[in-house]
Design an enzyme around this catalytic site. Structure first.
Site, mmCIF file in Angstrom:
data_model
loop_
_atom_site.group_PDB
_atom_site.id
_atom_site.type_symbol
_atom_site.label_atom_id
_atom_site.label_comp_id
_atom_site.label_asym_id
_atom_site.label_seq_id
_atom_site.Cartn_x
_atom_site.Cartn_y
_atom_site.Cartn_z
ATOM 1 N N ALA A 55 1.047 -1.301 0.024
ATOM 2 C CA ALA A 55 0.037 0.051 -0.066
ATOM 3 C C ALA A 55 0.958 1.085 0.004
ATOM 4 O O ALA A 55 0.665 2.109 -1.058
ATOM 5 C CB ALA A 55 -0.916 -0.031 1.321
ATOM 6 N N ARG A 96 -5.114 0.189 -8.763
ATOM 7 C CA ARG A 96 -5.578 -0.857 -7.900
ATOM 8 C C ARG A 96 -6.345 -0.265 -6.958
ATOM 9 O O ARG A 96 -6.166 0.767 -6.416
ATOM 10 C CB ARG A 96 -4.088 -1.515 -6.960
ATOM 11 N N GLN A 200 4.210 -13.288 -1.740
ATOM 12 C CA GLN A 200 4.974 -11.970 -1.156
ATOM 13 C C GLN A 200 5.686 -12.575 0.070
ATOM 14 O O GLN A 200 6.732 -12.146 0.262
ATOM 15 C CB GLN A 200 3.821 -10.876 -1.016
ATOM 16 N N ASP A 241 -4.058 -2.451 4.060
ATOM 17 C CA ASP A 241 -4.180 -1.727 2.649
ATOM 18 C C ASP A 241 -5.358 -0.735 3.182
ATOM 19 O O ASP A 241 -5.513 0.322 2.445
ATOM 20 C CB ASP A 241 -4.802 -2.722 1.718
HETATM 21 O O1 MRU Z 1 -1.148 -7.052 -3.410
HETATM 22 P P1 MRU Z 1 -0.080 -6.556 -2.590
HETATM 23 O O2 MRU Z 1 1.146 -7.410 -2.579
HETATM 24 O O3 MRU Z 1 0.011 -5.247 -2.872
HETATM 25 O O4 MRU Z 1 -0.856 -6.597 -0.876
HETATM 26 C C1 MRU Z 1 0.286 -6.040 -0.155
HETATM 27 C C2 MRU Z 1 -0.450 -6.196 1.493
HETATM 28 O O5 MRU Z 1 -1.429 -6.620 1.462
HETATM 29 C C3 MRU Z 1 0.156 -5.749 2.566
HETATM 30 O O6 MRU Z 1 -0.112 -6.294 3.676
HETATM 31 C C4 MRU Z 1 -0.480 -4.197 2.778
HETATM 32 O O7 MRU Z 1 -0.305 -3.480 1.584
HETATM 33 C C5 MRU Z 1 0.703 -3.385 3.695
HETATM 34 S S1 MRU Z 1 2.126 -3.209 3.138
HETATM 35 C C6 MRU Z 1 3.050 -2.068 4.067
#
Ligand code: MRU
Length: 350
Positions: A55, A96, A200, A241
């Site tokens: 995010a 997104r 991830q 997010d």
């Molecule tokens: O789909 P992504 O990899 O963008 O999702 C990321 C997450 O869900 C993280 O936990 C969130 O963005 C926090 S990042 C500091």
């Protein structure tokens, strides 16, 4: 080894954004370059394709995209540049939908764009400087989150995290992993959820922790309940997010299941995130838009396909954890225990 550069922003008359390509980590360290010709649309494509993700990282990247768009059209009259920027912001915002940091950063850019009284060149320079400021601010915010969150971590703690809320998900240092970094001397082990389907955890979080010598163990998502039942997890800590006004939390798919299991085993469930992830305009988690991503990310990975052709696939990229399952929300302004509407409002008032 030091933390990795998620992005590098070179302002000036010919601005350039470099993004580490998170799709190919950890097998390859490759930076992709975006100049004024790429503009907002090129950066929006990079965000949608997950070259950059997380995010706060997509928020600051979007700000760089706006500065590139301004540099691209810097010879236009200011009013026409402002129109271009409004269109660029719309394209970036659509890249997104779930993480609110994206629209938060774009709103900051549009405030500068619409109130600027100089010529287009001066406006382009102002947006380039704003992008640099947002990057610096994000790292400072994450360090503050880390300092606050570290007070929740006891000696010898074994903490479990999901997805990647580390340096790679931010401009640097990380939110959930910022807490791990700040408390690293007390942390005995980090359980790293693999995080299906985009991996991830396995690809990014494990890589970040290994590079810094923080003890970690990779598990598949389905193993988390087992280790909690075995008494081997002292805290769960995740990023976010979007946090709704009532404290409901949207985060990577699988977070809700973790929160339920943590509650069943009386393991504290902590959510770390900047104030820019709190969206007072979204009343509850039910109103948070959940991104549906391509089936190809579920049926296979990195060119390998394991599911039969033609199978129906669902792929919500995020889920919503109700506030009642959150032990504490950790922000740069401090910790909110058992977040609810009144406590979130008080936090935002400062
Ligand atoms: O789909 P992504 O990899 O963008 O999702 C990321 C997450 O869900 C993280 O936990 C969130 O963005 C926090 S990042 C500091």
């Amino acid at each position: 080894m030091s933390a990795v550069d998620t992005l590098r922003w070179h302002g000036g008359p010919a601005p350039l954004l470099e993004l580490i390509d998170q799709r190919v980590l950890p097998r390859r360290i490759r930076y992709r370059r975006y100049d004024a010709r790429a503009g907002a649309a090129g950066v929006a494509r990079a965000i949608a394709a997950m070259v950059v993700r997380g995010a706060p990282a997509i928020g600051v990247t979007a700000a760089c995209g706006m500065a590139l768009e301004a540099a691209r059209w810097r010879d236009l009259p200011r009013e026409r540049l402002q129109d271009r920027l409004a269109r660029g912001a719309a394209v970036l915002a659509a890249s997104r939908p779930t993480a609110v940091n994206l629209s938060w950063a774009l709103a900051r850019c549009m405030r500068v764009a619409t109130t600027h009284r100089g010529d287009a060149g001066a406006l382009a320079a102002a947006l380039a400087a704003l992008a640099a400021r947002l990057i610096r601010e994000d790292v400072a915010v994450n360090r503050a989150i880390g300092r606050h969150g570290a007070t929740l971590i006891g000696d010898g703690a074994r903490v479990l995290t999901h997805c990647n809320a580390g340096a790679l998900a931010t401009a640097g240092y990380g939110t959930a992993l910022g807490v791990v970094r700040a408390a690293r001397r007390r942390i005995a082990r980090v359980w790293v959820d693999e995080t299906r389907p985009f991996l991830q955890g396995a690809r990014l979080t494990a890589w970040e922790l290994l590079r810094e010598g923080i003890p970690c163990t990779l598990i598949t998502d389905s193993m988390a309940a087992h280790f909690m039942q075995q008494g081997q997890v002292d805290a769960v800590i995740v990023g976010c997010d979007r946090v709704a006004a009532n404290g409901d939390v949207a985060n990577k798919i699988g977070t809700y299941a973790l929160a339920l299991v943590a509650r069943a085993h009386r393991v504290p469930f902590y959510v770390a995130g900047p104030l820019s992830t709190i969206d007072p305009a979204t009343a509850t988690g039910a109103a948070i838009p959940i991104e549906e991503r391509t089936a190809a990310e579920v049926t296979g990975h990195a060119g390998v396909h394991w599911a039969p052709d033609g199978v129906a696939v669902a792929h919500p990229a995020f889920d919503v954890t109700p506030a009642r399952l959150v032990s504490a929300l950790i922000t740069e302004r401090g910790i909110v225990h058992r977040p609810n509407r009144a406590r979130i409002a008080a936090l935002l008032r400062g």
